[in-house]
Design a protein around this motif. Structure first.
Motif, short mmCIF file in Angstrom:
data_model
loop_
_atom_site.label_atom_id
_atom_site.label_comp_id
_atom_site.label_asym_id
_atom_site.label_seq_id
_atom_site.Cartn_x
_atom_site.Cartn_y
_atom_site.Cartn_z
N HIS A 179 0.81 -1.22 0.00
CA HIS A 179 0.00 0.00 0.00
C HIS A 179 0.85 1.27 0.00
N GLY A 180 2.12 1.12 -0.31
CA GLY A 180 2.99 2.29 -0.47
C GLY A 180 3.30 3.00 0.82
N MET A 181 3.17 2.32 1.95
CA MET A 181 3.46 2.95 3.24
C MET A 181 4.94 2.96 3.57
N ILE A 182 5.71 2.10 2.92
CA ILE A 182 7.14 1.98 3.22
C ILE A 182 7.94 2.62 2.09
N LEU A 183 8.72 3.61 2.44
CA LEU A 183 9.56 4.31 1.47
C LEU A 183 11.01 4.27 1.92
N PRO A 184 11.95 4.31 0.99
CA PRO A 184 13.36 4.36 1.37
C PRO A 184 13.63 5.55 2.29
N GLY A 185 14.48 5.32 3.28
CA GLY A 185 14.86 6.39 4.20
C GLY A 185 14.01 6.49 5.44
N MET A 186 12.91 5.75 5.51
CA MET A 186 12.02 5.82 6.67
C MET A 186 12.55 5.01 7.85
N VAL A 187 12.05 5.33 9.04
CA VAL A 187 12.17 4.48 10.22
C VAL A 187 10.78 3.95 10.52
N VAL A 188 10.64 2.62 10.51
CA VAL A 188 9.34 1.97 10.68
C VAL A 188 9.45 0.94 11.79
N LEU A 189 8.57 1.04 12.78
CA LEU A 189 8.62 0.14 13.92
C LEU A 189 7.29 -0.58 14.09
N CYS A 190 7.36 -1.75 14.73
CA CYS A 190 6.16 -2.55 14.96
C CYS A 190 6.47 -3.53 16.09
N GLY A 191 5.44 -3.88 16.86
CA GLY A 191 5.62 -4.86 17.92
C GLY A 191 5.68 -6.26 17.37
N ASP A 192 6.60 -6.50 16.44
CA ASP A 192 6.76 -7.80 15.80
C ASP A 192 8.18 -7.88 15.28
N SER A 193 8.87 -8.96 15.58
CA SER A 193 10.31 -9.04 15.26
C SER A 193 10.60 -9.00 13.77
N GLY A 236 15.10 -0.19 1.74
CA GLY A 236 15.98 0.87 2.21
C GLY A 236 15.43 1.64 3.39
N ALA A 237 14.52 1.02 4.16
CA ALA A 237 13.98 1.63 5.36
C ALA A 237 14.53 0.90 6.58
N LEU A 238 14.71 1.61 7.67
CA LEU A 238 15.17 1.00 8.91
C LEU A 238 13.94 0.50 9.67
N GLY A 239 13.77 -0.81 9.73
CA GLY A 239 12.63 -1.40 10.42
C GLY A 239 13.10 -2.40 11.46
N PHE A 240 12.45 -2.40 12.62
CA PHE A 240 12.78 -3.38 13.64
C PHE A 240 11.63 -3.50 14.63
N GLY A 241 11.60 -4.62 15.35
CA GLY A 241 10.53 -4.89 16.29
C GLY A 241 10.78 -4.25 17.63
N ILE A 242 9.69 -3.98 18.35
CA ILE A 242 9.76 -3.32 19.65
C ILE A 242 8.83 -4.04 20.63
N GLY A 243 8.98 -3.71 21.94
CA GLY A 243 8.14 -4.29 22.97
C GLY A 243 6.94 -3.41 23.29
#
Length: 470
Positions: free
Chosen positions: A119-133, A142-149
């Motif tokens: 859905h075009g929510m992820i673009l290069p250069g973004m920081v994207v986080l989610c409660g999922d590893s 090219g986005a920085l994504g990682f899981g959180i608590g």
């Protein structure tokens, strides 16, 4: 002064404040939630009388607990009471805070890590986080994504920032052409096997080289998705023409700003003189179709190799291997090729995109699932499901005897009613083969979509290369 890595550039462009030598306050472009990691965070906000600071930079989806029965979207019901409560709470919280939600009966519902890129929510250069590893998936673009608590989810909802401990950096270069029948899934299982389950622990891993450059955007998502199984805190691939083509197709809102975006993305690569803490190099010609033999994704071998000997292992590794083999019902020297299977699961945030389903349909065309095998195909989203039906892939799969399901996490983990029975052996395209992951006592062998499809048709694990040669 040495140049910057891609990871350095992504972090530095999002630092709100440096807290000390190891920690920064990191700005978050997009935060994604699901039904089971967010309830406590919303409760914490309510207890403090706070609202979500930036609801437009949040997205939520019901995916882990939802059943995938093949009924129309508008008829989907979560019958399990606790799971239904989680979904209702997520809807209530999102409605009250103005957060976009892909709910149970949304025709575009699916797995969070499939929905967000498509859905075009992820673009290069973004920081994207989610409660999922497996949020590491987004590094493919090219986005920085990682899981959180959960406590960190609350902090992001309240401030749109995260107190972040900086990672060390690792670069993995893979060159050479993948052989016939060898896929991105085989590549990443190979990497996890070679590095070990803790081999990238504490590192942000950048993947590069000719082999990576030749992968599709979806293949790169598969690789970045599973690098967390080697302990990686992030996985990154520098954006290139393949990235641009994917984003241009899926993010039409960006087209008026396309040239400016491309100019920025061109800077998102490690400098020539950048220094990494650790570097590895591999030759893609070493990689065969891989299958796991144990209960950790690094316990894997080429499909035509035996389960390894325990000789030479240290005491801890030997104990882990003995326990894994006892659970999985195998012994050193056993052959995986020819091992009978009871179930096949094709899906998950690792391998449920349209590219994966095209491969599966190509293997299944004109053939039948073996007697006694139950084979399920669960698309990663409503959009993937619709496209597979429009292309005729679903019809091929149904005629071959595969179950064509509604989207969701499904049998990737036993949080819904798609589960293995004790001692059932499953060929699976998922990312984890932990004890009980797919059902209490269930035995999981991770492999590629092509390998899983071929196993369904044969009734046992096969080497897909033999089918190609035939």
């Amino acid at each position: 002064m040495p140049g910057l890595t891609l990871y350095d550039k992504l972090v530095q462009s999002h630092v709100v404040e440096t807290l000390d030598e190891e920690h920064v306050l990191l700005y978050v472009d997009l935060h994604i939630m699901n039904e089971y990691t967010s309830p406590q965070a919303f409760s914490g906000l309510a207890a403090r009388g706070r609202q979500v600071l930036r609801p437009g930079q949040q997205m939520a989806v019901v995916d882990h607990v939802i059943p995938t029965h093949p009924v129309p979207s508008e008829a989907r019901v979560i019958a399990q009471p606790d799971a239904a409560l989680q979904a209702r709470n997520l809807k209530r919280n999102c409605d009250s805070q103005g957060i976009a939600l892909f709910d149970t009966r949304d025709p575009l519902q699916g797995i969070e890590h499939v929905i967000a890129p498509e859905h075009g929510m992820i673009l290069p250069g973004m920081v994207v986080l989610c409660g999922d590893s497996h949020t590491t998936t987004y590094g493919a673009l090219g986005a920085l994504g990682f899981g959180i608590g959960t406590s960190e989810v609350e902090h992001i909802l309240a401030t749109q920032t995260l107190v972040y401990r900086l990672a060390r950096t690792m670069r993995i270069r893979i060159d050479g052409e993948l052989g016939a029948g060898v896929s991105a899934k085989d590549l990443v299982i190979f990497l996890v096997h070679r590095l070990g389950a803790q081999g990238a622990r504490g590192y942000a891993v950048e993947l590069c080289g000719g082999t990576i450059a030749a992968l599709s955007a979806e293949g790169r998502m598969t690789v970045c998705n599973m690098m967390v199984e080697a302990g990686a805190r992030a996985a990154l691939i520098a954006p290139d023409a393949i990235t641009e083509a994917y984003v241009r197709e899926h993010a039409p809102q960006l087209r008026p700003h396309w040239q400016a975006a491309r100019a920025h993305w061109a800077t998102l690569r490690s400098d020539e003189d950048a220094c990494f803490d650790v570097e590895h190099g591999f030759d893609a010609r070493e990689i065969a179709p891989y299958v796991t033999w144990g209960t950790s994704p690094d316990q894997a071998v080429p499909v035509d190799a035996p389960v390894p000997s325990l000789d030479g292992l240290d005491a801890l590794a030997r104990e882990a291997a003995v326990q894994a083999l006892a659970y999985i019902g195998l012994a050193p020297g056993a052959r995986l090729e020819g091992l009978p299977i009871d179930r096949v699961f094709i899906g998950s945030c690792t391998n449920a995109r349209i590219e994966d389903l095209r491969v599966v349909a190509g293997v299944a065309r004109g053939r039948r699932v073996a007697p006694g095998v139950r084979a399920m195909v669960v698309p990663g989203s409503g959009a993937v499901r619709d496209q597979a039906e429009a292309e005729g892939l679903a019809r091929i799969l149904i005629e071959a005897g595969f179950e064509w399901r509604q989207p969701g996490c499904s049998m990737c983990l036993a949080m819904n009613d798609d589960v293995l029975r004790p001692a059932e052996r499953c060929a699976s395209t998922t990312n984890r083969n932990f004890e009980g992951r797919q059902g209490r006592g269930g035995r999981t062998h991770l492999m590629s979509p092509a390998m899983a499809a071929a196993a369904a048709l044969a009734g046992h694990i096969v080497d897909i290369r033999q089918e190609i040669r035939a």
